[in-house]
Design a protein around this motif. Structure first.
Motif, PDB file in Angstrom:
ATOM      1  N   ALA A  63      38.144  51.849   8.481  1.00 15.82           N
ATOM      2  CA  ALA A  63      38.590  51.376   9.795  1.00 15.82           C
ATOM      3  C   ALA A  63      37.585  50.397  10.381  1.00 15.82           C
ATOM      4  O   ALA A  63      37.950  49.339  10.915  1.00 15.82           O
ATOM      5  CB  ALA A  63      38.803  52.560  10.734  1.00 15.82           C
ATOM      6  N   LEU A  64      36.291  50.718  10.268  1.00 14.98           N
ATOM      7  CA  LEU A  64      35.252  49.839  10.797  1.00 14.98           C
ATOM      8  C   LEU A  64      35.138  48.550   9.991  1.00 14.98           C
ATOM      9  O   LEU A  64      35.013  47.446  10.562  1.00 14.98           O
ATOM     10  CB  LEU A  64      33.912  50.572  10.799  1.00 14.98           C
ATOM     11  CG  LEU A  64      33.778  51.709  11.821  1.00 14.98           C
ATOM     12  CD1 LEU A  64      32.569  52.586  11.510  1.00 14.98           C
ATOM     13  CD2 LEU A  64      33.666  51.142  13.228  1.00 14.98           C
ATOM     14  N   MET A  65      35.192  48.650   8.669  1.00 15.23           N
ATOM     15  CA  MET A  65      35.057  47.458   7.832  1.00 15.23           C
ATOM     16  C   MET A  65      36.211  46.491   8.040  1.00 15.23           C
ATOM     17  O   MET A  65      36.016  45.277   8.182  1.00 15.23           O
ATOM     18  CB  MET A  65      34.958  47.872   6.357  1.00 15.23           C
ATOM     19  CG  MET A  65      33.684  48.616   6.007  1.00 15.23           C
ATOM     20  SD  MET A  65      33.583  49.085   4.259  1.00 15.23           S
ATOM     21  CE  MET A  65      33.283  47.501   3.507  1.00 15.23           C
ATOM     22  N   VAL A  66      37.432  47.033   8.081  1.00 11.33           N
ATOM     23  CA  VAL A  66      38.599  46.169   8.279  1.00 11.33           C
ATOM     24  C   VAL A  66      38.578  45.554   9.674  1.00 11.33           C
ATOM     25  O   VAL A  66      38.947  44.383   9.853  1.00 11.33           O
ATOM     26  CB  VAL A  66      39.900  46.968   8.037  1.00 11.33           C
ATOM     27  CG1 VAL A  66      41.105  46.184   8.507  1.00 11.33           C
ATOM     28  CG2 VAL A  66      40.035  47.315   6.563  1.00 11.33           C
ATOM     29  N   SER A  67      38.135  46.315  10.662  1.00 10.75           N
ATOM     30  CA  SER A  67      38.002  45.749  12.009  1.00 10.75           C
ATOM     31  C   SER A  67      37.041  44.570  11.996  1.00 10.75           C
ATOM     32  O   SER A  67      37.280  43.550  12.663  1.00 10.75           O
ATOM     33  CB  SER A  67      37.509  46.822  12.986  1.00 10.75           C
ATOM     34  OG  SER A  67      38.464  47.836  13.158  1.00 10.75           O
ATOM     35  N   GLY A  68      35.947  44.699  11.240  1.00  8.65           N
ATOM     36  CA  GLY A  68      34.994  43.602  11.141  1.00  8.65           C
ATOM     37  C   GLY A  68      35.588  42.375  10.485  1.00  8.65           C
ATOM     38  O   GLY A  68      35.418  41.247  10.969  1.00  8.65           O
ATOM     39  N   VAL A  69      36.301  42.570   9.384  1.00  9.16           N
ATOM     40  CA  VAL A  69      36.927  41.439   8.680  1.00  9.16           C
ATOM     41  C   VAL A  69      37.970  40.766   9.577  1.00  9.16           C
ATOM     42  O   VAL A  69      38.008  39.529   9.684  1.00  9.16           O
ATOM     43  CB  VAL A  69      37.570  41.924   7.367  1.00  9.16           C
ATOM     44  CG1 VAL A  69      38.390  40.798   6.727  1.00  9.16           C
ATOM     45  CG2 VAL A  69      36.503  42.417   6.394  1.00  9.16           C
ATOM     46  N   GLY A  70      38.804  41.564  10.223  1.00 10.08           N
ATOM     47  CA  GLY A  70      39.842  41.003  11.098  1.00 10.08           C
ATOM     48  C   GLY A  70      39.257  40.244  12.267  1.00 10.08           C
ATOM     49  O   GLY A  70      39.750  39.171  12.647  1.00 10.08           O
ATOM     50  N   THR A  71      38.190  40.779  12.866  1.00 10.34           N
ATOM     51  CA  THR A  71      37.540  40.105  13.996  1.00 10.34           C
ATOM     52  C   THR A  71      36.930  38.780  13.555  1.00 10.34           C
ATOM     53  O   THR A  71      37.010  37.772  14.277  1.00 10.34           O
ATOM     54  CB  THR A  71      36.455  41.020  14.590  1.00 10.34           C
ATOM     55  OG1 THR A  71      37.043  42.263  14.979  1.00 10.34           O
ATOM     56  CG2 THR A  71      35.807  40.373  15.806  1.00 10.34           C
ATOM     57  N   PHE A  72      36.314  38.770  12.379  1.00  9.37           N
ATOM     58  CA  PHE A  72      35.724  37.540  11.837  1.00  9.37           C
ATOM     59  C   PHE A  72      36.802  36.486  11.623  1.00  9.37           C
ATOM     60  O   PHE A  72      36.621  35.308  11.973  1.00  9.37           O
ATOM     61  CB  PHE A  72      35.009  37.860  10.515  1.00  9.37           C
ATOM     62  CG  PHE A  72      34.122  36.763  10.016  1.00  9.37           C
ATOM     63  CD1 PHE A  72      32.767  36.774  10.293  1.00  9.37           C
ATOM     64  CD2 PHE A  72      34.637  35.711   9.263  1.00  9.37           C
ATOM     65  CE1 PHE A  72      31.933  35.762   9.826  1.00  9.37           C
ATOM     66  CE2 PHE A  72      33.825  34.699   8.790  1.00  9.37           C
ATOM     67  CZ  PHE A  72      32.457  34.712   9.079  1.00  9.37           C
ATOM     68  N   ILE A  73      37.950  36.898  11.076  1.00  2.30           N
ATOM     69  CA  ILE A  73      39.051  35.954  10.834  1.00  2.30           C
ATOM     70  C   ILE A  73      39.564  35.390  12.150  1.00  2.30           C
ATOM     71  O   ILE A  73      39.804  34.181  12.277  1.00  2.30           O
ATOM     72  CB  ILE A  73      40.180  36.653  10.054  1.00  2.30           C
ATOM     73  CG1 ILE A  73      39.739  36.936   8.615  1.00  2.30           C
ATOM     74  CG2 ILE A  73      41.453  35.801  10.048  1.00  2.30           C
ATOM     75  CD1 ILE A  73      40.725  37.772   7.822  1.00  2.30           C
ATOM     76  N   GLN A  74      39.729  36.244  13.153  1.00  4.01           N
ATOM     77  CA  GLN A  74      40.238  35.770  14.450  1.00  4.01           C
ATOM     78  C   GLN A  74      39.301  34.732  15.064  1.00  4.01           C
ATOM     79  O   GLN A  74      39.761  33.742  15.649  1.00  4.01           O
ATOM     80  CB  GLN A  74      40.402  36.953  15.414  1.00  4.01           C
ATOM     81  CG  GLN A  74      41.590  37.858  15.125  1.00  4.01           C
ATOM     82  CD  GLN A  74      42.903  37.278  15.643  1.00  4.01           C
ATOM     83  OE1 GLN A  74      43.010  36.104  15.971  1.00  4.01           O
ATOM     84  NE2 GLN A  74      43.924  38.121  15.700  1.00  4.01           N
ATOM     85  N   ALA A  75      38.001  34.937  14.951  1.00  2.01           N
ATOM     86  CA  ALA A  75      37.046  34.006  15.551  1.00  2.01           C
ATOM     87  C   ALA A  75      36.892  32.736  14.727  1.00  2.01           C
ATOM     88  O   ALA A  75      36.808  31.630  15.279  1.00  2.01           O
ATOM     89  CB  ALA A  75      35.685  34.693  15.711  1.00  2.01           C
ATOM     90  N   ARG A  76      36.868  32.873  13.402  1.00  2.00           N
ATOM     91  CA  ARG A  76      36.642  31.719  12.506  1.00  2.00           C
ATOM     92  C   ARG A  76      37.891  30.870  12.353  1.00  2.00           C
ATOM     93  O   ARG A  76      37.812  29.665  12.163  1.00  2.00           O
ATOM     94  CB  ARG A  76      36.184  32.244  11.138  1.00  2.00           C
ATOM     95  CG  ARG A  76      35.802  31.155  10.146  1.00  2.00           C
ATOM     96  CD  ARG A  76      34.541  30.444  10.555  1.00  2.00           C
ATOM     97  NE  ARG A  76      34.174  29.419   9.591  1.00  2.00           N
ATOM     98  CZ  ARG A  76      34.690  28.197   9.551  1.00  2.00           C
ATOM     99  NH1 ARG A  76      35.622  27.839  10.432  1.00  2.00           N
ATOM    100  NH2 ARG A  76      34.298  27.330   8.655  1.00  2.00           N
ATOM    101  N   ARG A  77      39.060  31.504  12.387  1.00  2.00           N
ATOM    102  CA  ARG A  77      40.367  30.879  12.269  1.00  2.00           C
ATOM    103  C   ARG A  77      40.522  30.038  11.002  1.00  2.00           C
ATOM    104  O   ARG A  77      40.843  28.838  11.050  1.00  2.00           O
ATOM    105  CB  ARG A  77      40.666  30.014  13.494  1.00  2.00           C
ATOM    106  CG  ARG A  77      42.157  29.798  13.699  1.00  2.00           C
ATOM    107  CD  ARG A  77      42.443  28.918  14.888  1.00  2.00           C
ATOM    108  NE  ARG A  77      43.877  28.852  15.104  1.00  2.00           N
ATOM    109  CZ  ARG A  77      44.482  28.023  15.960  1.00  2.00           C
ATOM    110  NH1 ARG A  77      43.762  27.181  16.672  1.00  2.00           N
ATOM    111  NH2 ARG A  77      45.790  28.022  16.087  1.00  2.00           N
ATOM    112  N   PRO A  78      40.350  30.628   9.830  1.00  2.00           N
ATOM    113  CA  PRO A  78      40.531  29.864   8.586  1.00  2.00           C
ATOM    114  C   PRO A  78      42.005  29.569   8.339  1.00  2.00           C
ATOM    115  O   PRO A  78      42.861  30.441   8.507  1.00  2.00           O
ATOM    116  CB  PRO A  78      39.969  30.822   7.520  1.00  2.00           C
ATOM    117  CG  PRO A  78      40.179  32.184   8.094  1.00  2.00           C
ATOM    118  CD  PRO A  78      39.998  32.037   9.571  1.00  2.00           C
TER     119      PRO A  78
END
Length: 457
Positions: A63-78
Motif C-alpha cells: 500500500a505504501l509503495m504503490v502510493s509512492g509510485v502513484g504520487t510520483f506519477i501524478q507530480a511528474r506527469r509522464p
C-alpha cells in the motif's frame, strides 16, 4: 528558485517553484505524516475482517509503495499521465464496502485467504479501466462535473473525514479510554500548536507547523504515559513487490459494485483536483483545467491498476493532501516527487512504517482535524464561486441532507440489498450521486448553460 513573493498569495512555493532539497523534504514529510495512517488503515480493516492477518505486513508495505509510485506519477506527469500537481495517492476508503463484499463472496464459497485476495485484486484491476475510460470523457461530462457538483462532493469529503479526525482525537475507534481528558488534551495541544505556528509570518515556521505539532504532541504523550514505545515487530528487512502474488480471479457479482465505486471515485478525484488547482493558484475552468483533470483522473486509474497488480487496494487522490497544501503554503509539484520517494521507502523498509505507526492517535487526530476542516472549507470556497440561485440551493440542500443524514444514521440502509448498501452507505456516494442526478434532471437557466459550456471551450 526563490519562494513566491506575490503579496496577494498565501503560497510560499508555487506549482512550478523548485524548493531546495531540505525544505522540499520537510514539506514532503508533512504530507506523509498526514496520510500515513489513512494509507495503512484500509488494509488493516480489510485484513482483520476477512482473516488475512498472515498477509497484513506485505499488504501494508505494498500500500505504501504503490502510493509512492502513484504520487510520483501524478507530480511528474509522464506522457500526460497525472495532474502535474501534488496529488498524494493513498488507499481509498470508498472501496471498503465493495472490497469486503467481494471477499465475503469468496469466503462463503470456502475460498482461502489467497483466493480472497486473488478475487479482490482481479476485479479491482479491471475496474481501473472504468476510471481510465472516464478520464478521456471528462470534456463530454461537463454537465455532470460542474463547480456546483464538485463543490458539494469535496465538502462532503471534508465533513466525512472530520469524523475520522475526531475519532482519532478521542483515542481511536473502540479505544477503552476514548474521550478521556488526557486524549482530548493531547489533541487540543497539537491543534492549537498548528494553528499558532500557521499564523506566523515566517515561511519556515508555517512550513514546519504540522511536523512541529506532531512532535510536540508526541513528546507530551511520552511524558504523560500515552506514548509507550513498543518493541518493533519481526518484519523482513525489505519487502519486494511481486506481480499478482496471490493469483488472479474475476466474478461479475463482485465486479459491478467495484466498478460503480470507481465512477464515484472519479467524481471525488475531480473535486480534489479542483480544490488542489484553486489552492495552487491554477485556473479551475478552461482548457488548461480540463487537461489537468484528464491527466489527474488518468493518473488515478493508472495508480489503481498498478495497485491491483502489486497487491494493494484501490488508490485515490487523498483529500487531506489539499489541507496540507493550504496549511503549509507549499504547492510545488516537485515536492510531490519527494513524497513519492519517501512513501516508496517506507514500503520498501517496513520497519520505518512500524515506527511511525506508534504515534498516538490523539496526536494524529489533533493534526488531521484541522486539515480535514480545511478540505471542507475548500469545498465551500468552490461553491461560493457558483451562482447560488434557487436551483443551486435546492441541489445543495438535498445533497447535504441525504449525504449527512446517512452519515448521521449509518444503519438507515441496512435493510436494503447489499448492492444498495455498498453504493449509498456513505455521505460521499449518497450525497454525490444526489447532486449528480439533480444537476442533470433539474432544468437550468439559459445563462447557466452558456457559462457551463464556456468551461470546456
Amino acid at each position: 528558485m526563490q519562494p513566491e513573493s506575490d503579496s496577494n498569495t498565501d503560497l510560499i512555493y508555487g506549482l512550478e517553484d523548485r524548493p531546495a532539497p531540505i525544505p522540499a523534504f520537510f514539506a514532503a514529510l508533512q504530507h506523509v505524516l498526514a496520510s500515513f495512517v489513512g494509507i495503512i488503515t484500509p488494509p488493516l480493516v480489510i485484513g482483520s475482517v476477512l482473516g488475512l492477518g498472515a498477509h497484513l505486513p506485505y499488504l501494508i508495505s505494498m500500500a505504501l509503495m504503490v502510493s509512492g509510485v502513484g504520487t510520483f506519477i501524478q507530480a511528474r506527469r509522464p506522457f500526460g499521465i497525472g495532474a502535474g500537481m501534488i496529488c498524494l495517492q493513498g488507499t481509498s476508503f470508498a472501496f471498503l464496502g465493495a472490497v469486503l463484499s467481494a471477499g465475503f463472496l469468496v469466503k462463503s464459497r470456502g475460498g482461502s485467504p489467497e483466493d480472497i485476495l486473488a478475487m479482490i485484486f482481479g476485479v479491482c484491476f479491471f475496474g481501473a479501466f472504468v476510471q481510465i475510460v472516464l478520464s478521456r470523457m471528462l470534456g463530454q461530462m461537463r454537465r455532470v462535473i460542474t463547480p456546483l457538483v464538485t463543490g458539494i462532493v469535496i465538502t462532503l469529503i471534508g465533513v466525512s473525514l472530520i469524523k475520522v479526525g475526531v475519532t482519532d482525537l478521542g483515542g481511536g475507534f473502540n479505544a477503552p479510554d476514548f474521550g478521556t481528558p488526557g486524549n482530548l488534551g493531547l489533541g487540543a495541544l497539537v491543534l492549537l500548536t498548528i494553528i499558532v505556528l500557521n499564523r506566523s509570518s515566517r515561511p519556515w515556521v508555517r512550513l514546519s507547523a504540522i511536523i512541529i505539532g506532531l512532535a510536540v504532541g508526541s513528546i507530551a504523550a511520552w511524558f504523560t504515559g500515552k506514548l509507550v514505545p513498543q518493541p518493533l515487530p519481526d518484519l523482513p528487512l525489505i519487502s519486494l513487490p511481486i506481480p499478482f502474488k496471490f493469483g488472479f480471479a474475476f466474478d461479475w457479482t463482485a465486479f459491478i459494485p467495484v466498478a460503480l465505486i470507481y465512477v464515484i471515485s472519479t467524481i471525488e478525484t475531480v473535486g480534489d483536483l479542483t480544490a488542489n488547482s484553486m489552492l495552487s493558484r491554477e485556473p479551475i475552468e478552461g482548457p488548461r483545467y480540463l487537461a489537468r483533470l484528464k491527466g489527474g483522473v488518468l493518473g488515478d486509474g493508472a495508480s489503481c491498476m498498478i495497485a491491483a497488480t502489486f497487491s494493494a487496494f484501490p488508490n485515490t487522490t487523498f483529500a487531506q493532501n489539499n489541507g496540507v497544501i493550504q496549511m503549509t503554503g507549499v504547492a510545488s509539484r516537485y515536492v510531490g516527487l519527494y513524497i513519492g520517494v519517501v512513501l516508496f521507502a517506507l514500503g520498501l523498509f517496513p520497519l520505518l512504517g512500524a515506527v511511525l505507526q506508534q504515534i498516538p492517535k490523539p496526536v494524529l487526530g489533533g493534526a488531521t482535524l484541522v486539515m480535514f476542516g480545511s478540505v471542507a472549507a475548500a469545498g465551500v470556497r468552490i461553491l461560493a464561486q457558483s451562482p447560488l440561485d434557487r436551483r443551486s440551493m435546492l441541489i445543495m440542500a438535498a445533497s447535504f441532507g441525504v449525504g449527512l443524514g446517512i452519515a448521521a444514521q449509518p444503519t438507515l440502509l441496512h435493510e436494503m440489498p447489499k448492492l444498495v448498501q455498498n453504493l449509498f452507505d456513505s455521505a460521499i456516494t449518497s450525497g454525490g450521486l444526489t447532486a449528480i442526478i439533480l444537476n442533470l434532471v433539474l432544468p437550468e437557466e439559459k445563462s447557466e448553460l452558456v457559462a457551463a459550456e464556456g468551461v470546456t471551450e
